[in-house]
Design a protein around this motif. Structure first.
Motif, mmCIF file in Angstrom:
data_model
loop_
_atom_site.group_PDB
_atom_site.id
_atom_site.type_symbol
_atom_site.label_atom_id
_atom_site.label_comp_id
_atom_site.label_asym_id
_atom_site.label_seq_id
_atom_site.Cartn_x
_atom_site.Cartn_y
_atom_site.Cartn_z
ATOM 1 N N SER A 259 0.849 -1.189 0.000
ATOM 2 C CA SER A 259 0.000 0.000 0.000
ATOM 3 C C SER A 259 0.884 1.238 0.000
ATOM 4 O O SER A 259 1.946 1.255 0.646
ATOM 5 C CB SER A 259 -0.908 0.001 1.237
ATOM 6 N N LEU A 260 0.436 2.269 -0.719
ATOM 7 C CA LEU A 260 1.238 3.482 -0.860
ATOM 8 C C LEU A 260 0.611 4.620 -0.064
ATOM 9 O O LEU A 260 -0.500 5.062 -0.375
ATOM 10 C CB LEU A 260 1.340 3.859 -2.343
ATOM 11 N N PRO A 261 1.300 5.111 0.966
ATOM 12 C CA PRO A 261 0.734 6.187 1.789
ATOM 13 C C PRO A 261 0.757 7.552 1.106
ATOM 14 O O PRO A 261 0.044 8.460 1.522
ATOM 15 C CB PRO A 261 1.630 6.171 3.029
ATOM 16 N N ILE A 262 1.582 7.701 0.090
ATOM 17 C CA ILE A 262 1.672 8.966 -0.644
ATOM 18 C C ILE A 262 1.336 8.699 -2.108
ATOM 19 O O ILE A 262 1.971 7.860 -2.749
ATOM 20 C CB ILE A 262 3.082 9.585 -0.526
ATOM 21 N N ILE A 263 0.351 9.413 -2.634
ATOM 22 C CA ILE A 263 -0.102 9.204 -4.002
ATOM 23 C C ILE A 263 0.247 10.424 -4.842
ATOM 24 O O ILE A 263 -0.222 11.534 -4.581
ATOM 25 C CB ILE A 263 -1.619 8.941 -4.055
ATOM 26 N N ARG A 264 1.085 10.219 -5.849
ATOM 27 C CA ARG A 264 1.450 11.257 -6.808
ATOM 28 C C ARG A 264 1.300 10.662 -8.212
ATOM 29 O O ARG A 264 2.200 10.006 -8.716
ATOM 30 C CB ARG A 264 2.892 11.729 -6.591
ATOM 31 N N PRO A 265 0.144 10.859 -8.850
ATOM 32 C CA PRO A 265 -0.051 10.291 -10.187
ATOM 33 C C PRO A 265 0.945 10.850 -11.204
ATOM 34 O O PRO A 265 1.343 12.020 -11.130
ATOM 35 C CB PRO A 265 -1.481 10.693 -10.540
ATOM 36 N N TRP A 266 1.314 10.009 -12.145
ATOM 37 C CA TRP A 266 2.202 10.397 -13.247
ATOM 38 C C TRP A 266 1.387 11.132 -14.295
ATOM 39 O O TRP A 266 0.361 10.634 -14.772
ATOM 40 C CB TRP A 266 2.833 9.151 -13.856
ATOM 41 N N THR A 267 1.826 12.322 -14.675
ATOM 42 C CA THR A 267 1.237 13.073 -15.777
ATOM 43 C C THR A 267 2.366 13.645 -16.623
ATOM 44 O O THR A 267 3.540 13.608 -16.231
ATOM 45 C CB THR A 267 0.350 14.226 -15.271
ATOM 46 N N CYS A 268 2.010 14.214 -17.771
ATOM 47 C CA CYS A 268 3.044 14.809 -18.619
ATOM 48 C C CYS A 268 3.669 16.026 -17.950
ATOM 49 O O CYS A 268 4.857 16.311 -18.157
ATOM 50 C CB CYS A 268 2.447 15.197 -19.970
ATOM 51 N N ASP A 269 2.893 16.764 -17.183
ATOM 52 C CA ASP A 269 3.414 17.949 -16.502
ATOM 53 C C ASP A 269 4.157 17.604 -15.225
ATOM 54 O O ASP A 269 5.115 18.286 -14.857
ATOM 55 C CB ASP A 269 2.267 18.918 -16.187
ATOM 56 N N LYS B 109 8.674 18.433 -26.376
ATOM 57 C CA LYS B 109 7.860 18.940 -25.267
ATOM 58 C C LYS B 109 7.774 20.463 -25.307
ATOM 59 O O LYS B 109 6.710 21.048 -25.069
ATOM 60 C CB LYS B 109 8.437 18.491 -23.921
ATOM 61 N N ASN B 110 8.880 21.108 -25.604
ATOM 62 C CA ASN B 110 8.902 22.567 -25.655
ATOM 63 C C ASN B 110 8.018 23.113 -26.782
ATOM 64 O O ASN B 110 7.586 24.265 -26.725
ATOM 65 C CB ASN B 110 10.336 23.068 -25.831
ATOM 66 N N MET B 111 7.747 22.295 -27.795
ATOM 67 C CA MET B 111 6.874 22.714 -28.890
ATOM 68 C C MET B 111 5.405 22.409 -28.614
ATOM 69 O O MET B 111 4.541 22.690 -29.447
ATOM 70 C CB MET B 111 7.300 22.046 -30.195
ATOM 71 N N GLY B 112 5.121 21.805 -27.458
ATOM 72 C CA GLY B 112 3.741 21.535 -27.079
ATOM 73 C C GLY B 112 3.273 20.113 -27.327
ATOM 74 O O GLY B 112 2.106 19.796 -27.084
ATOM 75 N N ARG C 244 10.817 9.891 -17.102
ATOM 76 C CA ARG C 244 11.109 10.915 -16.106
ATOM 77 C C ARG C 244 10.809 12.333 -16.593
ATOM 78 O O ARG C 244 10.615 13.243 -15.778
ATOM 79 C CB ARG C 244 12.572 10.818 -15.647
ATOM 80 N N LEU C 245 10.741 12.516 -17.927
ATOM 81 C CA LEU C 245 10.469 13.840 -18.482
ATOM 82 C C LEU C 245 8.991 14.054 -18.811
ATOM 83 O O LEU C 245 8.591 15.175 -19.141
ATOM 84 C CB LEU C 245 11.315 14.078 -19.732
ATOM 85 N N GLY C 246 8.190 12.996 -18.744
ATOM 86 C CA GLY C 246 6.763 13.148 -18.967
ATOM 87 C C GLY C 246 6.369 13.147 -20.433
ATOM 88 O O GLY C 246 5.527 13.943 -20.844
ATOM 89 N N MET C 247 6.930 12.250 -21.217
ATOM 90 C CA MET C 247 6.578 12.120 -22.624
ATOM 91 C C MET C 247 5.903 10.768 -22.855
ATOM 92 O O MET C 247 6.507 9.713 -22.648
ATOM 93 C CB MET C 247 7.815 12.239 -23.513
ATOM 94 N N ILE C 248 4.631 10.795 -23.256
ATOM 95 C CA ILE C 248 3.905 9.564 -23.555
ATOM 96 C C ILE C 248 4.503 8.906 -24.794
ATOM 97 O O ILE C 248 4.953 9.576 -25.721
ATOM 98 C CB ILE C 248 2.413 9.880 -23.779
ATOM 99 N N VAL C 249 4.471 7.563 -24.823
ATOM 100 C CA VAL C 249 5.042 6.797 -25.930
ATOM 101 C C VAL C 249 3.999 5.847 -26.496
ATOM 102 O O VAL C 249 3.302 5.147 -25.758
ATOM 103 C CB VAL C 249 6.264 5.978 -25.459
ATOM 104 N N TRP C 250 3.877 5.856 -27.820
ATOM 105 C CA TRP C 250 3.221 4.767 -28.539
ATOM 106 C C TRP C 250 4.330 3.926 -29.131
ATOM 107 O O TRP C 250 5.141 4.416 -29.922
ATOM 108 C CB TRP C 250 2.328 5.298 -29.661
ATOM 109 N N GLN C 251 4.373 2.650 -28.765
ATOM 110 C CA GLN C 251 5.460 1.779 -29.199
ATOM 111 C C GLN C 251 4.993 0.856 -30.316
ATOM 112 O O GLN C 251 4.127 0.008 -30.123
ATOM 113 C CB GLN C 251 5.992 0.950 -28.039
ATOM 114 N N ASP C 252 5.598 1.014 -31.499
ATOM 115 C CA ASP C 252 5.323 0.113 -32.615
ATOM 116 C C ASP C 252 6.073 -1.202 -32.441
ATOM 117 O O ASP C 252 7.218 -1.223 -31.970
ATOM 118 C CB ASP C 252 5.803 0.727 -33.932
#
Length: 600
Positions: A271-281, A357-360, A381-389
Motif C-alpha cells: 500500500s502506498l501512503p503517498i499518491i502522486r499520479p504520473w502526468t506529462c506535466d 515537449k517545448n513545442m507543445g 522521467r520527463l513526462g513524454m507519452i510513448v506509442w510503441q510500434d
C-alpha cells in the motif's frame, strides 16, 4: 550523398561511448561498459578470419560513419567482431557470476568465448545475455593458474549475419536499396555491450504492476533461486535534471515510505501512503530497492492509467488517470545521420524529447523500432507519452497493394481482410511465429516503462496477418495498455483505436461507439535545407520552398486537428520529428541543427 554530423557525433570521445547504465529498470552497482574500439572483419565464408580488417567503434553499425568503417554488409557476408575481456578472477573465486549483455545485434549472431560457442541469438532489436563464468579461463590454464592473477583477459568473438530486407525477419525501415520512405540498412552491434558481476544467487527481473485506483503496487522479484526478498519504496519525486549526478542525489535523498518482505516468484503487494499520479506535466516516479541475499538492485514505477472511456456525449476518449487527454504526438523514426540506429550520446535522446515537449507535444510514436532502454527512461522521467510500434517483418512488400491500393480502399471505406497472406508478404509460417515471439518479448521488455500508453501492432499492412488473433495475444501479455491493432489501413475492427493515416485526401471520419478515433499519421510537409540535407532527392507529402510557407501549412494543419477534437478525434501524430535521408519532412533537419517550424 553528403555526410552530416550531429553536435554529439562531432564531440564523440571514443573512450567514453554511451557510458550510462543501460538498463534503468534493473540497476545494480556492478557495471563494466564494453563500448569502444573492437577488431572487425567481413568475410564471404563462415570461417573465423586469420586476420582482421581493422577497428570498429562499438556500438555503431559498420554502415555508419561513426563506426569508422562505412561499409554495407551484404546478405551473403559475415561480420566478425573480436576483443579481449577483462576478468576479475578474485570475484569468480568468491563465487560471483559474470554476465555478458548485448543491447541489440542485427540480425543473427553467435558468441564465442575462448573459442567456445556460448550462445546464439536471432532478432536484431531485442537484448540478450549469457552467463560466461564457466568459460572464463585461458585455454590450458588450471584453476590455480587463474587465481594466481586477480585480473586476466579472455577472448570474445562474435559472428554476425544480416539478411536485411531479403528475409522475413524484423527489419523496420531498413532496406539494402534505400530511398524514399526506406533508409540505409545496417547490421551488427548497434546497442551497448556490457558486463556485470552478480552473486551466485541474483535478481533477474523486477516486475511492477501499479494500481492507481487502489493506491497499491504489486512487485514480483524473479530469480532462478527461491529466496527471501525485501522491497523498499521511496517517496515519489520528479527527476527532470539533465545531470545524472543530480538525479542520483535526489534519489538518495528520498526516504522510504513503504516496505515489505516475501520470496522470489511471489507477488508482494504494498500500500502506498503517498499518491502522486504520473502526468506529462508532473511525471512522478517511485523508486524501488530490492534486496535478495547479497544482491541489491534498483527499479522504479509510476502511478497512472491509460484507458478509453466515453465522454458526456458518449464519444470514446483516450483518458489519462480517468480524465480525457488529447495526445498530441510526433512520429519518431529514431535515426541519426552519423550513428544511424544508434544515437551518438545519451544527451541526444534528451534533446529530441525536450525539444518536442517545448513545442507543445506530449507524445512520441516510436516508429517500428525498439530503442535502448535509456530512451524510454528519459520519456518516463520527463513526462513524454510513448506509442510503441512492433517492428515489422515479412518478405518483400507489394507496395501497389499495401500503399497505393490500400490508400484508395481506406478512402472508399472498403474492408480488406488480413488473411490474404501472400499480398501482405506473410506466407512464411516461421516468420509469423517469429513475429509473435518477438512481440511477446518486446512487451515483456518494455512494459515496466510508465510512459508507454499504446502498443501499435501493425503499420500500413507491412507484414500484417491475423490481427484479431495477434491482438488477443498482446492483450494477454499486457492488459493495462491500449492497442492500436492496425495503424493506417487494413483495420480489422479490433483493439482500442480507430487508427487513421491522412496525407492526401480530405479527411472524413465518424466516431465509433467503442474505439477511440486517432489520426496516427498526418502532415509530412517537406522542406529541404541543402546544407543540412544528406541527399539531393526529396521525399515527403507536400513540398515547400521556404520556411514561411511550411510554417503556415503546419499551423493550419495543427489547427484543423484541434478543431476535430469535439467531433471525436482523440490523438494526432504529426510526421515527423526529424528528416531522415531523402525524407525531408521533419520538424528538425536530420542533423538536429535547424527547427524548420520555429526558424524565422
Amino acid at each position: 550523398m553528403k555526410q552530416l554530423y550531429t553536435r554529439w557525433g562531432r564531440a564523440l570521445d571514443p573512450a567514453h561511448i554511451l557510458p550510462e547504465y543501460p538498463r534503468p529498470l534493473l540497476q545494480r552497482q556492478s557495471y563494466i561498459n564494453l563500448n569502444g574500439y573492437w577488431e572487425y572483419a567481413i568475410t564471404r565464408n563462415f570461417r573465423r578470419p586469420k586476420t582482421f580488417d581493422g577497428k570498429i567503434l562499438v556500438p555503431f553499425s559498420p554502415e555508419s560513419v561513426l563506426s569508422g568503417v562505412g561499409r554495407q554488409l551484404q546478405p551473403d557476408e559475415y561480420l566478425w567482431y573480436r576483443r579481449s575481456l577483462p576478468v576479475d578472477f578474485g570475484k569468480l573465486q568468491a563465487e560471483f557470476r559474470l554476465i555478458l549483455h548485448f543491447g541489440a545485434v542485427d540480425q543473427a549472431c553467435l558468441v564465442y568465448i575462448n573459442g567456445n560457442e556460448v550462445t546464439r541469438h536471432t532478432g536484431g532489436y531485442l537484448p540478450f545475455s549469457v552467463d560466461i563464468t564457466q568459460y572464463c579461463q585461458k585455454p590450458g590454464a588450471t584453476d590455480e593458474d587463474a587465481s594466481a592473477k586477480q585480473t586476466e583477459t579472455i577472448d570474445l568473438l562474435l559472428a554476425v549475419r544480416d539478411l536485411s530486407d531479403t528475409s522475413y525477419h524484423a527489419r523496420g525501415k531498413q532496406k539494402l536499396k534505400r530511398g524514399g520512405m526506406f533508409y540505409t540498412a545496417q547490421s551488427g552491434i548497434w546497442q551497448t555491450v556490457w558486463m556485470e558481476y552478480v552473486p551466485a544467487h541474483y535478481v533477474e527481473e523486477v516486475l511492477s504492476v501499479p494500481d492507481l485506483k487502489h493506491r497499491t503496487v504489486q512487485i514480483t522479484v524473479c530469480s532462478s533461486s527461491r529466496l527471501p526478498v525485501t522491497v523498499q519504496i521511496r517517496r515519489p519525486a520528479l527527476y527532470q535534471s539533465d545531470k545524472e549526478s543530480d538525479i542520483e542525489a535526489l534519489k538518495a535523498a528520498q526516504e522510504t515510505i513503504a516496505e515489505a518482505s516475501g520470496h522470489t516468484g511471489q507477488v508482494i503487494r504494498l500500500s502506498l501512503p503517498i499518491i502522486r499520479p504520473w502526468t506529462c506535466d508532473e511525471p512522478y516516479l517511485y523508486y524501488i530497492t530490492v534486496t535478495m541475499g547479497e544482491d541489491t538492485v534498483e527499479s522504479y514505477f509510476a502511478l497512472r492509467d491509460f484507458t478509453v472511456e466515453p465522454d458526456h456525449n458518449g464519444i470514446p476518449r483516450i483518458c489519462l488517470n480517468g480524465q480525457p487527454h488529447f495526445q498530441n504526438g510526433v512520429l519518431d523514426q529514431g535515426y541519426w545521420p552519423d550513428g544511424l540506429y544508434t544515437a551518438p550520446a545519451d544527451a541526444a535522446y534528451i534533446f529530441d524529447i525536450t525539444a518536442m515537449k517545448n513545442m507543445g507535444f506530449n507524445m512520441l510514436r516510436k516508429h517500428i523500432k525498439i530503442e535502448p532502454q535509456r530512451w524510454y527512461y528519459h520519456c518516463d522521467r520527463l513526462g513524454m507519452i510513448v506509442w510503441q510500434d512492433m517492428v515489422n517483418g515479412g518478405s518483400s512488400y507489394k507496395h501497389w497493394f499495401v500503399t497505393y491500393a490500400a490508400t484508395l480502399f481506406s478512402r472508399k471505406k472498403l474492408w480488406i481482410p488480413d488473411s490474404c497472406l501472400r499480398l501482405l508478404s506473410r506466407v512464411h509460417r516461421e516468420g509469423r511465429l517469429e513475429f509473435v515471439r518477438e512481440m511477446k518479448a518486446t512487451i515483456r521488455l518494455l512494459k515496466g516503462h510508465p510512459s508507454i500508453a499504446t502498443w501499435v501492432l501493425f503499420n500500413e499492412g507491412w507484414g500484417q496477418f491475423h490481427a484479431r488473433h495477434i491482438t488477443k495475444i498482446a492483450r494477454t501479455c499486457d492488459p493495462s495498455r491500449l492497442i492500436d491493432q492496425a495503424s493506417g489501413w487494413f483495420d480489422q475492427s479490433g483493439g482500442d483505436l480507430q487508427s487513421i493515416h491522412h496525407y492526401f485526401f480530405k479527411l472524413k471520419f465518424a466516431p465509433e461507439s467503442r474505439r477511440a478515433t486517432v489520426l496516427s499519421e498526418f502532415g509530412g510537409y517537406s522542406m529541404q535545407i541543402p546544407e543540412h540535407s544528406a541527399y539531393d532527392k526529396l521525399y515527403g507529402y507536400g513540398t515547400f520552398k521556404d520556411a514561411a510557407g511550411l510554417q503556415k501549412a503546419f499551423k493550419e494543419r495543427m489547427q484543423k486537428v484541434q478543431e476535430q477534437i469535439p467531433e471525436g478525434m482523440c490523438a494526432g501524430v504529426y510526421t515527423q520529428l526529424s528528416d531522415v535521408e531523402e525524407e525531408v519532412n521533419g520538424i528538425f533537419t536530420y542533423d538536429r541543427e535547424i527547427n524548420k517550424i520555429a526558424q524565422p
